[in-house]
Design an enzyme around this catalytic site. Sequence first.
Site, PDB file in Angstrom:
ATOM      1  N   LYS A  14       1.051  -1.114  -0.053  1.00 29.23           N
ATOM      2  CA  LYS A  14      -0.237   0.018   0.019  1.00 29.23           C
ATOM      3  C   LYS A  14       0.746   1.131   0.120  1.00 29.23           C
ATOM      4  O   LYS A  14       0.637   2.139  -0.736  1.00 29.23           O
ATOM      5  CB  LYS A  14      -0.806  -0.101   1.290  1.00 29.23           C
ATOM      6  N   ARG A  89      -9.449   0.506   8.641  1.00 29.42           N
ATOM      7  CA  ARG A  89      -9.062  -0.878   8.972  1.00 29.42           C
ATOM      8  C   ARG A  89     -10.205  -1.596   9.560  1.00 29.42           C
ATOM      9  O   ARG A  89      -9.798  -2.705   9.980  1.00 29.42           O
ATOM     10  CB  ARG A  89      -7.845  -0.770   9.960  1.00 29.42           C
ATOM     11  N   ARG A 128      12.164  -6.127   5.335  1.00 25.77           N
ATOM     12  CA  ARG A 128      11.925  -4.575   5.525  1.00 25.77           C
ATOM     13  C   ARG A 128      12.473  -4.354   6.958  1.00 25.77           C
ATOM     14  O   ARG A 128      13.090  -3.265   6.958  1.00 25.77           O
ATOM     15  CB  ARG A 128      10.278  -3.999   5.295  1.00 25.77           C
ATOM     16  N   ARG A 134      11.452  -1.009  12.325  1.00 29.97           N
ATOM     17  CA  ARG A 134      10.178  -0.932  12.868  1.00 29.97           C
ATOM     18  C   ARG A 134      10.052  -2.161  13.768  1.00 29.97           C
ATOM     19  O   ARG A 134      10.086  -3.254  13.291  1.00 29.97           O
ATOM     20  CB  ARG A 134       9.234  -1.021  11.582  1.00 29.97           C
ATOM     21  N   ARG A 146      -0.265  -9.479  13.045  1.00 27.08           N
ATOM     22  CA  ARG A 146      -0.862  -8.314  12.376  1.00 27.08           C
ATOM     23  C   ARG A 146      -1.789  -8.746  11.322  1.00 27.08           C
ATOM     24  O   ARG A 146      -2.751  -8.270  10.882  1.00 27.08           O
ATOM     25  CB  ARG A 146       0.086  -7.623  11.539  1.00 27.08           C
TER      26      ARG A 146
HETATM   27  P1  B4P Z   1       4.423  -1.356   2.014  1.00 33.77           P
HETATM   28  O1  B4P Z   1       3.951  -0.833   0.804  1.00 33.77           O
HETATM   29  O2  B4P Z   1       5.542  -0.525   3.010  1.00 33.77           O
HETATM   30  O3  B4P Z   1       3.435  -1.857   3.206  1.00 33.77           O
HETATM   31  P2  B4P Z   1       2.073  -1.502   3.663  1.00 33.77           P
HETATM   32  O4  B4P Z   1       1.110  -2.528   3.275  1.00 33.77           O
HETATM   33  O5  B4P Z   1       1.972  -0.157   3.195  1.00 33.77           O
HETATM   34  O6  B4P Z   1       2.309  -1.278   5.261  1.00 33.77           O
HETATM   35  P3  B4P Z   1       1.832  -1.840   6.755  1.00 33.77           P
HETATM   36  O7  B4P Z   1       0.713  -2.430   6.636  1.00 33.77           O
HETATM   37  O8  B4P Z   1       2.988  -2.639   7.314  1.00 33.77           O
HETATM   38  O9  B4P Z   1       1.677  -0.653   7.629  1.00 33.77           O
HETATM   39  P4  B4P Z   1       0.854   0.449   8.343  1.00 33.77           P
HETATM   40  O10 B4P Z   1       1.993   1.342   8.380  1.00 33.77           O
HETATM   41  O11 B4P Z   1      -0.430   0.747   7.872  1.00 33.77           O
HETATM   42  O12 B4P Z   1       5.088  -2.681   1.833  1.00 33.77           O
HETATM   43  C1  B4P Z   1       5.873  -3.655   2.522  1.00 33.77           C
HETATM   44  C2  B4P Z   1       7.150  -4.188   2.010  1.00 33.77           C
HETATM   45  O13 B4P Z   1       6.894  -5.026   0.927  1.00 33.77           O
HETATM   46  C3  B4P Z   1       8.262  -3.090   1.699  1.00 33.77           C
HETATM   47  O14 B4P Z   1       9.500  -3.319   2.215  1.00 33.77           O
HETATM   48  C4  B4P Z   1       8.400  -2.972   0.148  1.00 33.77           C
HETATM   49  O15 B4P Z   1       9.535  -2.444  -0.547  1.00 33.77           O
HETATM   50  C5  B4P Z   1       7.814  -4.423  -0.404  1.00 33.77           C
HETATM   51  N1  B4P Z   1       6.929  -4.484  -1.548  1.00 33.77           N
HETATM   52  C6  B4P Z   1       5.875  -3.717  -1.906  1.00 33.77           C
HETATM   53  N2  B4P Z   1       5.430  -3.993  -3.083  1.00 33.77           N
HETATM   54  C7  B4P Z   1       6.133  -5.159  -3.363  1.00 33.77           C
HETATM   55  C8  B4P Z   1       6.123  -6.052  -4.577  1.00 33.77           C
HETATM   56  N3  B4P Z   1       5.251  -5.954  -5.557  1.00 33.77           N
HETATM   57  N4  B4P Z   1       6.886  -7.063  -4.517  1.00 33.77           N
HETATM   58  C9  B4P Z   1       7.895  -7.227  -3.863  1.00 33.77           C
HETATM   59  N5  B4P Z   1       7.966  -6.435  -2.526  1.00 33.77           N
HETATM   60  C10 B4P Z   1       7.227  -5.420  -2.564  1.00 33.77           C
HETATM   61  O16 B4P Z   1       0.424  -0.039   9.848  1.00 33.77           O
HETATM   62  C11 B4P Z   1       1.279  -0.272  10.966  1.00 33.77           C
HETATM   63  C12 B4P Z   1       0.583  -0.588  12.394  1.00 33.77           C
HETATM   64  O17 B4P Z   1      -0.115   0.763  12.441  1.00 33.77           O
HETATM   65  C13 B4P Z   1      -0.660  -1.575  12.412  1.00 33.77           C
HETATM   66  O18 B4P Z   1      -0.346  -2.897  12.561  1.00 33.77           O
HETATM   67  C14 B4P Z   1      -1.715  -0.710  13.688  1.00 33.77           C
HETATM   68  O19 B4P Z   1      -1.080  -1.237  14.756  1.00 33.77           O
HETATM   69  C15 B4P Z   1      -1.511   0.697  13.388  1.00 33.77           C
HETATM   70  N6  B4P Z   1      -2.445   1.241  12.479  1.00 33.77           N
HETATM   71  C16 B4P Z   1      -2.101   1.860  11.337  1.00 33.77           C
HETATM   72  N7  B4P Z   1      -3.440   2.367  10.653  1.00 33.77           N
HETATM   73  C17 B4P Z   1      -4.360   1.939  11.611  1.00 33.77           C
HETATM   74  C18 B4P Z   1      -5.854   2.188  11.573  1.00 33.77           C
HETATM   75  N8  B4P Z   1      -6.430   2.848  10.529  1.00 33.77           N
HETATM   76  N9  B4P Z   1      -6.588   1.495  12.689  1.00 33.77           N
HETATM   77  C19 B4P Z   1      -5.981   0.853  13.749  1.00 33.77           C
HETATM   78  N10 B4P Z   1      -4.354   0.941  13.990  1.00 33.77           N
HETATM   79  C20 B4P Z   1      -3.846   0.992  12.685  1.00 33.77           C
END
Ligand code: B4P
Length: 189
Positions: A14, A89, A128, A134, A146
Amino acid sequence: MLNLILFGPPGAGKGTQSSKLIDKYGLIHLSTGDLLRAEINAGTSLGLEAKKLMDQGILVPDSVVIGMIENKLNENKTAAGFIFDGFPRTVAQAEALDQLLAGHHLSIHHMIALEVNEEELTERLLERGKSSGRPDDQNEDLIRKRVQEYTEKTAPVAKHYESQGKFQGINGIGEIEIIFSQIEAIIQR
Ligand code: B4P
């Protein structure tokens, strides 16, 4: 005006796809994960409370993240549009978002879900974790927690937008550019 939700489990890409969308469409990026980490880094009381939950892979309370999003919408009244990344979420967050947007005469155009299996998610997040610093990316049990939170509390949010005819799922495994072109195709449809 273009308002998108990027949806999917932790590590689905995302954040990665959001930054490409911002570059191309000039949208405001609203990532609740980033907003919470900013509070943690600033040492606020909200950040300290959120950190306890985030470090256990648990969602923070709905009221906290809804308040953050409300503030950001109020600060960006002339935006070209918004990308909601990691929000909503829970179904309660989705209902609150619909109401907040309606109050600004806005609505969601698409929810785009990146579909990735648990083994790939775990591999990506552990990778990552080697450089992100993190705590929630550095332990396999925590990553599985998670994903479990996602399955139980977040996955039902898809139905909320499906019933509004706004849900689109795409394969989140493969080259980042190819995934991005699929997102663009949905936006331009
Ligand atoms: P990202 O793109 O960084 O992952 P993400 O899905 O955005 O993030 P995440 O869900 O972990 O965290 P968030 O901060 O929202 O990709 C991950 C990795 O994959 C990267 O290293 C990237 O390089 C790699 N990658 C991406 N695309 C790829 C591909 N096509 N091929 C190979 N590799 C690839 O949430 C963190 C915490 O915050 C939650 O657990 C929760 O506690 C809290 N939180 C956040 N929002 C909340 C909400 N709305 N309500 C309640 N709690 C919340």
